[in-house]
Write a protein that holds these residues in place. Structure first.
Motif, PDB file in Angstrom:
ATOM      1  N   TRP A 136       0.887  -1.347   0.098  1.00  0.00           N
ATOM      2  CA  TRP A 136      -0.002  -0.163  -0.264  1.00  0.00           C
ATOM      3  C   TRP A 136       1.223   0.525   0.112  1.00  0.00           C
ATOM      4  O   TRP A 136       0.209   2.219  -0.735  1.00  0.00           O
ATOM      5  N   THR A 137       1.584   1.245   0.889  1.00  0.00           N
ATOM      6  CA  THR A 137       3.208   2.002   0.992  1.00  0.00           C
ATOM      7  C   THR A 137       3.339   2.840  -0.653  1.00  0.00           C
ATOM      8  O   THR A 137       3.791   3.789  -0.885  1.00  0.00           O
ATOM      9  N   MET A 138       4.146   1.398  -1.209  1.00  0.00           N
ATOM     10  CA  MET A 138       4.499   1.232  -2.786  1.00  0.00           C
ATOM     11  C   MET A 138       3.456   1.549  -3.250  1.00  0.00           C
ATOM     12  O   MET A 138       3.797   3.251  -4.204  1.00  0.00           O
ATOM     13  N   MET A 139       1.949   1.955  -3.394  1.00  0.00           N
ATOM     14  CA  MET A 139       1.267   1.891  -4.419  1.00  0.00           C
ATOM     15  C   MET A 139       0.752   3.903  -4.047  1.00  0.00           C
ATOM     16  O   MET A 139       0.474   4.489  -5.148  1.00  0.00           O
ATOM     17  N   SER A 140       1.731   4.407  -2.810  1.00  0.00           N
ATOM     18  CA  SER A 140       0.930   6.040  -2.624  1.00  0.00           C
ATOM     19  C   SER A 140       2.311   6.406  -2.761  1.00  0.00           C
ATOM     20  O   SER A 140       1.844   7.862  -3.514  1.00  0.00           O
ATOM     21  N   MET A 141       3.229   6.357  -2.030  1.00  0.00           N
ATOM     22  CA  MET A 141       4.351   6.543  -3.236  1.00  0.00           C
ATOM     23  C   MET A 141       4.173   7.094  -4.933  1.00  0.00           C
ATOM     24  O   MET A 141       4.471   7.918  -5.031  1.00  0.00           O
ATOM     25  N   THR A 142       4.084   5.743  -5.442  1.00  0.00           N
ATOM     26  CA  THR A 142       3.630   5.989  -6.681  1.00  0.00           C
ATOM     27  C   THR A 142       2.571   6.586  -7.354  1.00  0.00           C
ATOM     28  O   THR A 142       2.563   7.178  -8.735  1.00  0.00           O
ATOM     29  N   VAL A 143       1.475   6.566  -6.801  1.00  0.00           N
ATOM     30  CA  VAL A 143       0.959   7.457  -7.348  1.00  0.00           C
ATOM     31  C   VAL A 143       0.955   8.697  -6.822  1.00  0.00           C
ATOM     32  O   VAL A 143       0.592  10.019  -7.824  1.00  0.00           O
ATOM     33  N   THR A 144       1.883   9.236  -5.781  1.00  0.00           N
ATOM     34  CA  THR A 144       2.003  10.780  -5.877  1.00  0.00           C
ATOM     35  C   THR A 144       3.458  11.362  -6.763  1.00  0.00           C
ATOM     36  O   THR A 144       3.050  12.108  -6.768  1.00  0.00           O
ATOM     37  N   SER A 145       3.903  10.305  -7.334  1.00  0.00           N
ATOM     38  CA  SER A 145       4.876  10.759  -8.083  1.00  0.00           C
ATOM     39  C   SER A 145       4.512  11.279  -9.386  1.00  0.00           C
ATOM     40  O   SER A 145       4.918  12.393  -9.886  1.00  0.00           O
ATOM     41  N   VAL A 159      -1.922  13.820   3.067  1.00  0.00           N
ATOM     42  CA  VAL A 159      -1.469  13.043   3.519  1.00  0.00           C
ATOM     43  C   VAL A 159      -2.364  12.527   4.740  1.00  0.00           C
ATOM     44  O   VAL A 159      -2.821  11.028   5.371  1.00  0.00           O
ATOM     45  N   GLY A 160      -3.992  13.267   5.655  1.00  0.00           N
ATOM     46  CA  GLY A 160      -4.283  12.482   5.755  1.00  0.00           C
ATOM     47  C   GLY A 160      -5.116  11.537   5.695  1.00  0.00           C
ATOM     48  O   GLY A 160      -5.439  11.016   6.446  1.00  0.00           O
ATOM     49  N   LEU A 161      -5.692  11.740   4.156  1.00  0.00           N
ATOM     50  CA  LEU A 161      -6.689  10.937   3.657  1.00  0.00           C
ATOM     51  C   LEU A 161      -5.353   9.453   4.135  1.00  0.00           C
ATOM     52  O   LEU A 161      -5.831   7.907   3.692  1.00  0.00           O
ATOM     53  N   LEU A 162      -4.203   9.236   3.527  1.00  0.00           N
ATOM     54  CA  LEU A 162      -3.572   8.241   3.719  1.00  0.00           C
ATOM     55  C   LEU A 162      -3.350   8.129   5.473  1.00  0.00           C
ATOM     56  O   LEU A 162      -3.386   6.664   5.249  1.00  0.00           O
ATOM     57  N   VAL A 187      -1.871   3.853   5.696  1.00  0.00           N
ATOM     58  CA  VAL A 187      -1.363   3.982   4.823  1.00  0.00           C
ATOM     59  C   VAL A 187       0.086   5.231   4.818  1.00  0.00           C
ATOM     60  O   VAL A 187       0.077   5.946   5.160  1.00  0.00           O
ATOM     61  N   SER A 188       0.809   4.518   5.649  1.00  0.00           N
ATOM     62  CA  SER A 188       2.475   5.875   5.053  1.00  0.00           C
ATOM     63  C   SER A 188       2.460   6.141   3.456  1.00  0.00           C
ATOM     64  O   SER A 188       2.451   5.469   2.587  1.00  0.00           O
ATOM     65  N   ASN A 189       3.239   7.303   3.797  1.00  0.00           N
ATOM     66  CA  ASN A 189       3.533   8.040   2.489  1.00  0.00           C
ATOM     67  C   ASN A 189       5.151   8.306   1.837  1.00  0.00           C
ATOM     68  O   ASN A 189       5.961   9.084   1.988  1.00  0.00           O
ATOM     69  N   GLY A 190       5.878   7.414   2.799  1.00  0.00           N
ATOM     70  CA  GLY A 190       7.213   6.800   2.741  1.00  0.00           C
ATOM     71  C   GLY A 190       8.225   8.867   3.537  1.00  0.00           C
ATOM     72  O   GLY A 190       6.871   8.811   4.278  1.00  0.00           O
ATOM     73  N   GLY A 191       9.245   8.495   3.259  1.00  0.00           N
ATOM     74  CA  GLY A 191       9.606   9.509   4.165  1.00  0.00           C
ATOM     75  C   GLY A 191      10.321   9.244   4.396  1.00  0.00           C
ATOM     76  O   GLY A 191      10.948   7.815   4.702  1.00  0.00           O
ATOM     77  N   TRP A 230       3.036   7.615  11.083  1.00  0.00           N
ATOM     78  CA  TRP A 230       3.937   7.629   9.925  1.00  0.00           C
ATOM     79  C   TRP A 230       3.541   9.218   9.009  1.00  0.00           C
ATOM     80  O   TRP A 230       3.809   9.134   7.466  1.00  0.00           O
ATOM     81  N   ARG A 231       3.658   9.878   9.723  1.00  0.00           N
ATOM     82  CA  ARG A 231       3.556  11.758   9.478  1.00  0.00           C
ATOM     83  C   ARG A 231       5.291  11.999   8.954  1.00  0.00           C
ATOM     84  O   ARG A 231       5.338  11.580   9.448  1.00  0.00           O
TER      85      ARG A 231
END
Length: 203
Positions: free
Chosen positions: A77-86, A118-121, A126-130, A200-201
């Motif tokens: 899920w985190t990989m997905m969120s990072m990819t969508v963001t990018s 970020v709040g929705l994630l 789900v983490s947004n990485g970082g 995860w913020r």
């Protein structure tokens, strides 16, 4: 199955919203959205990498370091969120030919989008990485709270980015973090009765 598609939609929305805010309002002024954003700005500055790709590379490399601290499902899920963001950053910068406006207005607008995404994630766990991933590793290995290493790492990156690009970045980055964090809390407190992980913020 309905629960899966609901989560899928919210992760897509969260990643897209924060990517739009970063790509349109923050990154054109070289304002880092966090430690990972600061590193992406530096990669763009030195190697002319597309900033969406640079952010994905930074986040992905950090996620690989911490994979053993996350379950397989959370990692995906985190990989997905990072990819969508990018992808959202890249698409917004390619689609919208916005002229840079006032830096402080853009900072506020970008931070609102960032915090909402970020709040929705986080609502979905789900983490947004970082660099929060690295802070978590340090926290676990030394049995300390992650806040101090996260602040230290982000602070070093902000200072480095400010020295290389412009000194105002430190003030702008801190203000952006403050605004976006307020939005994260607002989104997470809405009555959807879903669990979220504030640890995860980012980043």
């Amino acid at each position: 199955m309905l629960k899966f598609w609901r989560k899928f939609g919210l992760v897509m929305a969260g990643g897209s919203i924060q990517g739009f805010g970063m790509g349109i309002f923050l990154f054109p002024h070289a304002i880092p959205s966090g430690g990972a954003g600061g590193l992406a700005v530096l990669l763009n500055h030195f190697f002319y990498l597309n900033i969406g790709l640079a952010l994905w590379l930074v986040n992905f490399s950090m996620l690989m370091l911490a994979m053993k601290y996350l379950g397989n499902r959370a990692t995906l899920w985190t990989m997905m969120s990072m990819t969508v963001t990018s992808l959202a950053i890249y698409a917004s910068q390619q689609t919208f030919n916005f002229v840079k406006g006032d830096v402080w207005i853009d900072l506020c607008l970008g931070s609102v989008f960032l915090g909402t995404g970020v709040g929705l994630l986080l609502r979905e766990g789900v983490s947004n990485g970082g660099v929060g991933v690295i802070a978590l590793i340090i926290s676990n290995s030394r049995s300390i709270l992650p806040g101090k290493p996260l602040f230290f790492i982000n602070g070093l990156i902000f200072i480095l980015t400010a020295l290389i690009i412009k000194w105002e970045i430190i003030v702008q980055a801190i203000l952006s973090q403050w605004i976006s964090t307020i939005l994260v809390d607002i989104i997470c407190k809405m009555e959807f009765h879903q669990n979220y992980t504030i640890g995860w913020r980012k980043k």
